[in-house]
Motif scaffolding. Structure first.
Motif, PDB file in Angstrom:
ATOM      1  N   LYS A   1       7.387  -9.275  -9.143  1.00  0.00           N
ATOM      2  CA  LYS A   1       6.765  -9.039 -10.448  1.00  0.00           C
ATOM      3  C   LYS A   1       5.278  -8.762 -10.265  1.00  0.00           C
ATOM      4  O   LYS A   1       4.589  -9.447  -9.518  1.00  0.00           O
ATOM      5  N   THR A   2       4.786  -7.753 -10.969  1.00  0.00           N
ATOM      6  CA  THR A   2       3.353  -7.454 -10.923  1.00  0.00           C
ATOM      7  C   THR A   2       2.547  -8.622 -11.469  1.00  0.00           C
ATOM      8  O   THR A   2       1.524  -9.014 -10.904  1.00  0.00           O
ATOM      9  N   ASP A   3       3.038  -9.176 -12.576  1.00  0.00           N
ATOM     10  CA  ASP A   3       2.416 -10.354 -13.180  1.00  0.00           C
ATOM     11  C   ASP A   3       3.509 -11.385 -13.419  1.00  0.00           C
ATOM     12  O   ASP A   3       4.299 -11.257 -14.354  1.00  0.00           O
ATOM     13  N   PRO A   4       3.588 -12.413 -12.582  1.00  0.00           N
ATOM     14  CA  PRO A   4       4.663 -13.400 -12.705  1.00  0.00           C
ATOM     15  C   PRO A   4       4.717 -14.083 -14.071  1.00  0.00           C
ATOM     16  O   PRO A   4       5.774 -14.573 -14.482  1.00  0.00           O
ATOM     17  N   LYS A   5       3.606 -14.102 -14.792  1.00  0.00           N
ATOM     18  CA  LYS A   5       3.569 -14.772 -16.088  1.00  0.00           C
ATOM     19  C   LYS A   5       4.018 -13.872 -17.236  1.00  0.00           C
ATOM     20  O   LYS A   5       4.232 -14.336 -18.357  1.00  0.00           O
ATOM     21  N   SER A   6       4.154 -12.568 -16.970  1.00  0.00           N
ATOM     22  CA  SER A   6       4.542 -11.620 -18.011  1.00  0.00           C
ATOM     23  C   SER A   6       6.054 -11.485 -18.087  1.00  0.00           C
ATOM     24  O   SER A   6       6.762 -11.635 -17.087  1.00  0.00           O
ATOM     25  N   ASP A   7       6.559 -11.208 -19.312  1.00  0.00           N
ATOM     26  CA  ASP A   7       7.997 -10.977 -19.460  1.00  0.00           C
ATOM     27  C   ASP A   7       8.338  -9.496 -19.364  1.00  0.00           C
ATOM     28  O   ASP A   7       9.483  -9.099 -19.556  1.00  0.00           O
ATOM     29  N   GLU A   8       7.339  -8.651 -19.043  1.00  0.00           N
ATOM     30  CA  GLU A   8       7.578  -7.215 -18.894  1.00  0.00           C
ATOM     31  C   GLU A   8       8.181  -6.914 -17.521  1.00  0.00           C
ATOM     32  O   GLU A   8       7.831  -7.546 -16.518  1.00  0.00           O
ATOM     33  N   ALA A   9       9.095  -5.939 -17.494  1.00  0.00           N
ATOM     34  CA  ALA A   9       9.774  -5.558 -16.246  1.00  0.00           C
ATOM     35  C   ALA A   9       8.916  -4.578 -15.458  1.00  0.00           C
ATOM     36  O   ALA A   9       9.283  -3.424 -15.230  1.00  0.00           O
ATOM     37  N   LYS A  10       7.769  -5.060 -15.015  1.00  0.00           N
ATOM     38  CA  LYS A  10       6.868  -4.281 -14.177  1.00  0.00           C
ATOM     39  C   LYS A  10       6.853  -4.925 -12.794  1.00  0.00           C
ATOM     40  O   LYS A  10       6.524  -6.112 -12.659  1.00  0.00           O
ATOM     41  N   PHE A  11       7.205  -4.129 -11.802  1.00  0.00           N
ATOM     42  CA  PHE A  11       7.319  -4.646 -10.448  1.00  0.00           C
ATOM     43  C   PHE A  11       6.457  -3.838  -9.478  1.00  0.00           C
ATOM     44  O   PHE A  11       6.114  -2.688  -9.735  1.00  0.00           O
ATOM     45  N   LYS A  12       6.144  -4.470  -8.365  1.00  0.00           N
ATOM     46  CA  LYS A  12       5.563  -3.802  -7.214  1.00  0.00           C
ATOM     47  C   LYS A  12       6.629  -3.762  -6.130  1.00  0.00           C
ATOM     48  O   LYS A  12       7.326  -4.756  -5.899  1.00  0.00           O
ATOM     49  N   VAL A  13       6.768  -2.617  -5.479  1.00  0.00           N
ATOM     50  CA  VAL A  13       7.714  -2.479  -4.382  1.00  0.00           C
ATOM     51  C   VAL A  13       6.925  -2.154  -3.118  1.00  0.00           C
ATOM     52  O   VAL A  13       6.128  -1.210  -3.102  1.00  0.00           O
ATOM     53  N   LYS A  14       7.138  -2.952  -2.085  1.00  0.00           N
ATOM     54  CA  LYS A  14       6.395  -2.777  -0.837  1.00  0.00           C
ATOM     55  C   LYS A  14       7.346  -2.384   0.298  1.00  0.00           C
ATOM     56  O   LYS A  14       8.362  -3.037   0.525  1.00  0.00           O
ATOM     57  N   PHE A  15       6.989  -1.298   0.984  1.00  0.00           N
ATOM     58  CA  PHE A  15       7.702  -0.873   2.181  1.00  0.00           C
ATOM     59  C   PHE A  15       6.709  -0.855   3.339  1.00  0.00           C
ATOM     60  O   PHE A  15       5.494  -0.761   3.138  1.00  0.00           O
ATOM     61  N   TYR A  16       7.255  -0.931   4.546  1.00  0.00           N
ATOM     62  CA  TYR A  16       6.423  -0.784   5.736  1.00  0.00           C
ATOM     63  C   TYR A  16       6.898   0.450   6.492  1.00  0.00           C
ATOM     64  O   TYR A  16       8.097   0.653   6.659  1.00  0.00           O
ATOM     65  N   VAL A  17       5.948   1.281   6.911  1.00  0.00           N
ATOM     66  CA  VAL A  17       6.295   2.504   7.624  1.00  0.00           C
ATOM     67  C   VAL A  17       5.550   2.542   8.955  1.00  0.00           C
ATOM     68  O   VAL A  17       4.465   1.966   9.090  1.00  0.00           O
ATOM     69  N   PRO A  18       6.130   3.278   9.926  1.00  0.00           N
ATOM     70  CA  PRO A  18       7.495   3.827   9.900  1.00  0.00           C
ATOM     71  C   PRO A  18       8.528   2.712   9.983  1.00  0.00           C
ATOM     72  O   PRO A  18       8.226   1.650  10.524  1.00  0.00           O
ATOM     73  N   PRO A  19       9.748   2.923   9.460  1.00  0.00           N
ATOM     74  CA  PRO A  19      10.751   1.857   9.412  1.00  0.00           C
ATOM     75  C   PRO A  19      11.095   1.264  10.768  1.00  0.00           C
ATOM     76  O   PRO A  19      11.401   0.082  10.869  1.00  0.00           O
ATOM     77  N   PHE A  20      11.084   2.098  11.820  1.00  0.00           N
ATOM     78  CA  PHE A  20      11.464   1.601  13.135  1.00  0.00           C
ATOM     79  C   PHE A  20      10.314   0.875  13.833  1.00  0.00           C
ATOM     80  O   PHE A  20      10.508   0.242  14.857  1.00  0.00           O
ATOM     81  N   LEU A  21       9.085   0.932  13.259  1.00  0.00           N
ATOM     82  CA  LEU A  21       7.947   0.197  13.776  1.00  0.00           C
ATOM     83  C   LEU A  21       7.053  -0.163  12.589  1.00  0.00           C
ATOM     84  O   LEU A  21       5.981   0.401  12.404  1.00  0.00           O
ATOM     85  N   PRO A  22       7.535  -1.076  11.744  1.00  0.00           N
ATOM     86  CA  PRO A  22       6.866  -1.333  10.460  1.00  0.00           C
ATOM     87  C   PRO A  22       5.501  -1.985  10.610  1.00  0.00           C
ATOM     88  O   PRO A  22       5.382  -3.178  10.859  1.00  0.00           O
ATOM     89  N   ILE A  23       4.456  -1.181  10.480  1.00  0.00           N
ATOM     90  CA  ILE A  23       3.101  -1.704  10.641  1.00  0.00           C
ATOM     91  C   ILE A  23       2.193  -1.347   9.470  1.00  0.00           C
ATOM     92  O   ILE A  23       1.165  -1.987   9.281  1.00  0.00           O
ATOM     93  N   ILE A  24       2.550  -0.327   8.684  1.00  0.00           N
ATOM     94  CA  ILE A  24       1.674   0.124   7.601  1.00  0.00           C
ATOM     95  C   ILE A  24       2.333  -0.188   6.264  1.00  0.00           C
ATOM     96  O   ILE A  24       3.402   0.350   5.945  1.00  0.00           O
ATOM     97  N   PRO A  25       1.742  -1.045   5.430  1.00  0.00           N
ATOM     98  CA  PRO A  25       2.337  -1.345   4.121  1.00  0.00           C
ATOM     99  C   PRO A  25       2.060  -0.236   3.112  1.00  0.00           C
ATOM    100  O   PRO A  25       0.946   0.273   3.019  1.00  0.00           O
ATOM    101  N   VAL A  26       3.084   0.146   2.376  1.00  0.00           N
ATOM    102  CA  VAL A  26       2.954   1.120   1.294  1.00  0.00           C
ATOM    103  C   VAL A  26       3.531   0.476   0.037  1.00  0.00           C
ATOM    104  O   VAL A  26       4.700   0.095   0.014  1.00  0.00           O
TER     105      VAL A  26
END
Length: 242
Positions: free
Chosen positions: A147-172
């Protein structure tokens, strides 16, 4: 263990560089890095870079932004987006098929059978598995959502991936806003605060046309230019992940 195609990884890395450039307010460098994978005739790609980086039009001169084009009436994109409130996260978990989306630098242009699988973690975050098939080969990336804001009831999320997948070092990290969910949790419209990204999702690989039109109308109501929507090819028998 599968890998994203080299093209997708490069594009994601380029996008990361673009974000860093924005933070430094160096929009010229941002445009240069962002437009690297663009072809000279790919106006949508350059439009993406202009929106991401701000400032004057990028090199090669893409067409003006729709909101500035002469003779075009402004849509409802200036209004605040309405986001689902009180989303039942447990009911939302499981597999969702991509019925349509705005083309993105982060997905293969000829990708098919695109889908996402969400699993609730013990700490309340969500494990994300995105899959797509391109040329008969499976590509995937895993990440986490919260959740972007854990206290909010709005369905707003942050999604975090690490790239490249086979060597995950950079967060996006990106935004994931649930704009609509039907009462049975079978269909959903997912947006982004920039309105540059849009997804129509379904629990089934195929959707009745009337239902699809209703979901598209939901996006229109939230100010999206649905002329950019591209339907995602889905097989009658979804492929296995292995």
């Amino acid at each position: 263990m599968g890998k994203w195609s080299a093209t997708v990884v490069i594009m994601m890395l380029v996008a990361t560089v673009a974000v860093e450039a924005i933070q430094k307010k160096d929009w010229i460098q941002c445009l240069r890095e962002c437009s690297t994978p663009c072809t000279i005739h790919d106006g949508d790609c350059f439009e993406h870079c202009k929106i991401k980086c701000g400032g004057p039009n990028p090199p090669h001169g893409p067409s003006p932004s729709p909101r500035r084009e002469e003779g075009k009436q402004m849509t409802t994109e200036s209004k605040e987006m309405q986001v689902v409130k009180g989303l039942d996260l447990e009911r939302y978990m499981g597999r969702w098929y991509e019925i349509a989306s705005f083309p993105s630098l982060f997905q293969p242009k000829n990708g098919v059978d695109t889908r996402a699988t969400y699993t609730l973690n013990p700490d309340g975050t969500v494990h994300v598995l995105n899959e797509v098939w391109n040329g008969g080969k499976r590509a995937f990336i895993q990440g986490s959502a919260y959740k972007t804001d854990p206290k909010s009831d709005e369905a707003k999320f942050k999604v975090k991936f690490y790239v490249p997948p086979f060597l995950p070092i950079i967060p996006v990290t990106g935004d994931y806003w649930v704009l609509y969910i039907d009462p049975d949790y079978q269909h959903a419209v997912i947006g982004h605060p920039s309105r540059f990204y849009l997804w129509i999702l379904s629990r089934t690989a195929h959707l009745e046309e009337d239902t699809y039109k209703q979901l598209v109308e939901k996006a229109v109501e939230e100010g999206y230019d649905v002329s950019k929507l591209h339907k995602t090819p889905q097989s009658d028998t979804p492929p296995e992940s292995n």
